[in-house]
Design an enzyme around this catalytic site. Structure first.
Site, PDB file in Angstrom:
ATOM      1  N   LYS A 115       0.845  -1.112  -0.095  1.00 34.99           N
ATOM      2  CA  LYS A 115       0.118  -0.082   0.192  1.00 34.99           C
ATOM      3  C   LYS A 115       1.035   1.182   0.013  1.00 34.99           C
ATOM      4  O   LYS A 115       0.750   2.301  -0.638  1.00 34.99           O
ATOM      5  CB  LYS A 115      -0.907   0.026   1.232  1.00 34.99           C
ATOM      6  CG  LYS A 115      -1.748  -1.239   1.301  1.00 34.99           C
ATOM      7  CD  LYS A 115      -2.583  -1.607   0.232  1.00 34.99           C
ATOM      8  CE  LYS A 115      -2.624  -3.080   0.291  1.00 34.99           C
ATOM      9  NZ  LYS A 115      -2.751  -3.751  -0.918  1.00 34.99           N
ATOM     10  N   GLU A 199      -3.928   6.681   8.498  1.00 37.37           N
ATOM     11  CA  GLU A 199      -4.950   7.720   7.752  1.00 37.37           C
ATOM     12  C   GLU A 199      -5.749   8.086   8.606  1.00 37.37           C
ATOM     13  O   GLU A 199      -6.444   7.324   9.632  1.00 37.37           O
ATOM     14  CB  GLU A 199      -5.602   6.748   6.728  1.00 37.37           C
ATOM     15  CG  GLU A 199      -4.807   6.396   5.481  1.00 37.37           C
ATOM     16  CD  GLU A 199      -5.512   5.694   4.524  1.00 37.37           C
ATOM     17  OE1 GLU A 199      -6.622   5.412   4.820  1.00 37.37           O
ATOM     18  OE2 GLU A 199      -5.075   5.330   3.514  1.00 37.37           O
ATOM     19  N   HIS A 234     -15.424  -7.361   6.083  1.00 40.31           N
ATOM     20  CA  HIS A 234     -14.634  -7.408   4.827  1.00 40.31           C
ATOM     21  C   HIS A 234     -15.080  -8.555   3.739  1.00 40.31           C
ATOM     22  O   HIS A 234     -14.325  -8.587   2.807  1.00 40.31           O
ATOM     23  CB  HIS A 234     -13.163  -7.491   5.225  1.00 40.31           C
ATOM     24  CG  HIS A 234     -12.759  -6.272   6.269  1.00 40.31           C
ATOM     25  ND1 HIS A 234     -13.078  -4.957   5.937  1.00 40.31           N
ATOM     26  CD2 HIS A 234     -12.575  -6.393   7.515  1.00 40.31           C
ATOM     27  CE1 HIS A 234     -12.624  -4.330   6.886  1.00 40.31           C
ATOM     28  NE2 HIS A 234     -12.199  -5.008   7.786  1.00 40.31           N
ATOM     29  N   ARG A 291      -6.188  -8.084 -10.191  1.00 37.07           N
ATOM     30  CA  ARG A 291      -6.710  -9.325 -10.589  1.00 37.07           C
ATOM     31  C   ARG A 291      -8.232  -9.145 -11.334  1.00 37.07           C
ATOM     32  O   ARG A 291      -8.651  -8.065 -10.987  1.00 37.07           O
ATOM     33  CB  ARG A 291      -6.946 -10.297  -9.312  1.00 37.07           C
ATOM     34  CG  ARG A 291      -7.731  -9.662  -8.292  1.00 37.07           C
ATOM     35  CD  ARG A 291      -8.097 -10.750  -7.229  1.00 37.07           C
ATOM     36  NE  ARG A 291      -9.198 -10.091  -6.257  1.00 37.07           N
ATOM     37  CZ  ARG A 291      -8.888  -9.344  -5.337  1.00 37.07           C
ATOM     38  NH1 ARG A 291      -7.648  -9.032  -5.021  1.00 37.07           N
ATOM     39  NH2 ARG A 291      -9.911  -8.858  -4.612  1.00 37.07           N
TER      40      ARG A 291
HETATM   41  C1  MV4 Z   1     -10.665   2.959   5.669  1.00 35.49           C
HETATM   42  C2  MV4 Z   1     -11.841   3.016   6.371  1.00 35.49           C
HETATM   43  C3  MV4 Z   1     -12.291   4.296   6.762  1.00 35.49           C
HETATM   44  N1  MV4 Z   1     -11.233   5.390   6.795  1.00 35.49           N
HETATM   45  N2  MV4 Z   1      -9.655   3.881   5.542  1.00 35.49           N
HETATM   46  C4  MV4 Z   1     -11.381  -1.684   4.834  1.00 35.49           C
HETATM   47  C5  MV4 Z   1     -10.910  -2.616   3.651  1.00 35.49           C
HETATM   48  C6  MV4 Z   1      -9.641  -1.999   3.225  1.00 35.49           C
HETATM   49  N3  MV4 Z   1      -9.588  -1.985   1.754  1.00 35.49           N
HETATM   50  C7  MV4 Z   1      -9.824  -0.435   3.579  1.00 35.49           C
HETATM   51  N4  MV4 Z   1     -10.746  -0.331   4.414  1.00 35.49           N
HETATM   52  C8  MV4 Z   1     -11.216   0.645   5.221  1.00 35.49           C
HETATM   53  N5  MV4 Z   1     -10.327   1.575   5.004  1.00 35.49           N
HETATM   54  C9  MV4 Z   1     -10.083   4.971   6.236  1.00 35.49           C
HETATM   55  N6  MV4 Z   1      -9.033   5.914   5.981  1.00 35.49           N
HETATM   56  C10 MV4 Z   1     -12.728   1.939   6.291  1.00 35.49           C
HETATM   57  C11 MV4 Z   1     -12.590   0.732   5.723  1.00 35.49           C
HETATM   58  C12 MV4 Z   1     -13.460  -0.285   5.879  1.00 35.49           C
HETATM   59  C13 MV4 Z   1     -14.299  -0.575   5.072  1.00 35.49           C
HETATM   60  C14 MV4 Z   1     -13.782  -0.249   3.699  1.00 35.49           C
HETATM   61  C15 MV4 Z   1     -14.709  -0.786   2.468  1.00 35.49           C
HETATM   62  C16 MV4 Z   1     -15.478  -1.655   2.626  1.00 35.49           C
HETATM   63  C17 MV4 Z   1     -15.800  -2.055   3.943  1.00 35.49           C
HETATM   64  C18 MV4 Z   1     -15.217  -1.727   5.016  1.00 35.49           C
HETATM   65  C19 MV4 Z   1     -15.505  -2.051   6.383  1.00 35.49           C
HETATM   66  C20 MV4 Z   1     -14.951  -1.482   7.386  1.00 35.49           C
HETATM   67  C21 MV4 Z   1     -14.196  -0.652   7.302  1.00 35.49           C
END
Ligand code: MV4
Length: 493
Positions: A115, A199, A234, A291
């Site tokens: 990342k 973040e 997730h 992918r």
């Molecule tokens: C976040 C967020 C809130 N703020 N980043 C979860 C999966 C990963 N790809 C990144 N994720 C998140 N990053 C910041 N700065 C909340 C999530 C997150 C989330 C994101 C997408 C779909 C479902 C989620 C469930 C919980 C948290």
């Protein structure tokens, strides 16, 4: 390309082979002992058993798979999703063996797999990112300083993580040191890389991802978005395209950002750029998946494009045969993932035999699956039975069609998540389009499914009693009425 080996199993192996067949390309299946009788093995022109059921003794044996390719004169490998699909070392070995890896370069995979290096790579394109640390944080002191500048709540994320793995929320500065130490040690043991970054925590976001497609001539287009906010721990549950919240302007801006993310790593093939969208419709780049994704069918439905065919064409070195302006959104598509899990028992896997298995059919319904009636769902892999996809002229039609398809699906022998999907599709928050990634936390508890079942049982009982009394009062005339439905399958109604 004359022969493709599909280094995967189940529904995605079958889905890839279908496109190969349409293109006149021969297919090779590899399978584990648990999948001997699976439809994808029968569908392939040739099939080779690679080992015992556990993935690390079968589907993850990269070297063995390459050896099979050499023996069978295979000239391309499609990795599907999961397993070896994002393994840069495998992609590099495939290439070195003179076989085409149907996917991006190992360099692009490495760059986007980490990342921090992904963020660094896209920086020159001015992609919006959530405020936080510029790069990795190496000491608690440095971390605390950045934490105070960033504000709370914030997230500590593992650079080698992704898909929610290795994330820690920090509510206040007093918790920072402990959480950072935990994050670093978790990341070290899980990924062998303790790099973490900060973040700001975006509360109540939507998860929106953009499909991109790149060729080896430097062309990259976006195939619009998929809304994936309905997820549980997730794990995506329902996906749709297009998203009901994007305006044409935001869609274009996100699409162009996603193309730039692709440019930053010279992306070739089908890839997905993940964004968060906050309540004010600001979007932020999160990460890129290198992918073909599980939920790619909804994009196929609204664009009319066969993404696997396009992957193969660009892997053969062909130029994309269309431009961005040629792409339009037609109608609306939903996908629900049908898992062998019990939604009223904390989604515990409910593996067993598919005693009854009848797919829904009809206009606007697509089922991507890898099972037949009578088969056992193996315990070794993901318990997804099928992806049920609906297509309609608009969102309402796609939802109603999905509800009809769920009712038409006949599965007995295992519990499935279909009743849960139906609950979501009927929920006001979902139908109104006013939901975020916390939908399940905010709106679902297992009792809701049980209550719904009970309501229906009561309705059925009342109906049955009325029917009986009608029949009894008409007992002189012979009833032409058929017996009530006695079939054994549990209705999803
Ligand atoms: C976040 C967020 C809130 N703020 N980043 C979860 C999966 C990963 N790809 C990144 N994720 C998140 N990053 C910041 N700065 C909340 C999530 C997150 C989330 C994101 C997408 C779909 C479902 C989620 C469930 C919980 C948290």
């Amino acid at each position: 390309m004359n022969k493709i080996l599909v280094a995967n199993r189940g529904e995605i192996a079958l889905r890839v082979m279908r496109s190969c067949r349409e293109m006149g390309i021969k297919t090779v299946a590899i399978y584990s002992e648990a999948d001997r009788n699976a439809p994808f093995v029968k569908y392939a022109d040739e099939a080779v058993c690679v080992g015992p059921p556990p993935s690390n003794q079968s589907y993850l044996l990269g070297d063995k798979i390459i050896e099979i390719c050499k023996v069978l004169n295979v000239d391309g490998i499609h990795p599907g999703y999961g397993f070896l699909s994002e393994n840069a070392d495998f992609a590099a070995k495939v290439k070195k063996s003179g076989i085409t890896f149907i996917g991006p370069s190992p360099e692009a995979m490495n760059m986007m797999g980490d990342k921090l290096s992904a963020k660094a790579a896209v920086k020159k394109y001015k992609i919006p990112m959530v405020p936080g640390s510029e790069g990795g944080i190496t000491s608690v002191e440095e971390g605390k300083k950045i934490a105070l500048e960033t504000g709370f709540p914030l997230l500590i994320k593992a650079s080698a993580g992704g898909g929610g793995k290795g994330m820690r929320i920090v509510e206040k500065i007093e918790e920072f040191e402990e959480q950072m130490k935990l994050a670093v040690s978790e990341a070290t043991s899980a990924f062998g890389d303790g790099s973490v970054f900060i973040e700001r925590y975006v509360a109540g976001p939507r998860h929106i991802e953009i499909q991109i497609l790149g060729d080896t001539h430097g062309n990259i287009v976006y195939l619009f978005e998929r809304e994936c906010s309905i997820q549980r721990r997730h794990q995506k549950v329902i996906e749709e395209a297009p998203s009901s919240v994007l305006t044409p302007e935001i869609r274009k801006a996100m699409g162009e950002c996603a193309v730039n993310v692709g440019k930053a790593c010279d992306y070739v093939g089908a890839g997905t750029v993940e964004f968060l969208l906050d309540e004010n419709k600001n979007f932020y780049f999160l990460e890129m998946n290198t992918r073909l994704q599980v939920e790619h069918p909804v994009t196929e439905m609204i664009t009319g494009m066969d993404l696997v065919k396009e992957q193969i064409k660009v892997a053969r070195g062909e130029k994309l045969s269309f431009k961005q302006e040629d792409l339009k959104i037609h109608g609306h598509s939903l996908e629900v993932r049908v898992y062998a899990e019990d939604p009223s028992n904390n989604f515990l896997p409910d593996i067993g035999k598919l005693a009854t298995y009848r797919r829904p059919q009809g206009l606007g319904v697509r089922v991507d699956d890898g099972f037949e009636e009578g088969m056992d769902i193996p315990i070794y892999y993901d318990p997804m039975i099928a992806k049920l996809v609906s297509f309609g002229k608009d969102r309402e039609e796609a939802i109603n069609r999905m509800l009809r398809a769920i009712d038409d699906y006949q599965i007995t022998g295992v519990e499935t998540t279909l009743s849960f999907c139906k609950f979501v599709l009927k929920h006001k928050a979902f139908t109104s389009g006013n939901f975020d990634t916390h939908f399940i936390k905010h709106h679902y508890s297992p009792e809701m499914l049980i209550e719904e079942k009970d309501d229906e049982a009561i309705v059925a009982a009342i109906f049955g009693a009325k029917l009986m009394s009608t029949l009894q009062s008409n007992n002189k005339q012979e009833s032409q009425m058929e017996e009530p439905n006695k079939s054994k399958w549990k209705s999803n109604r």
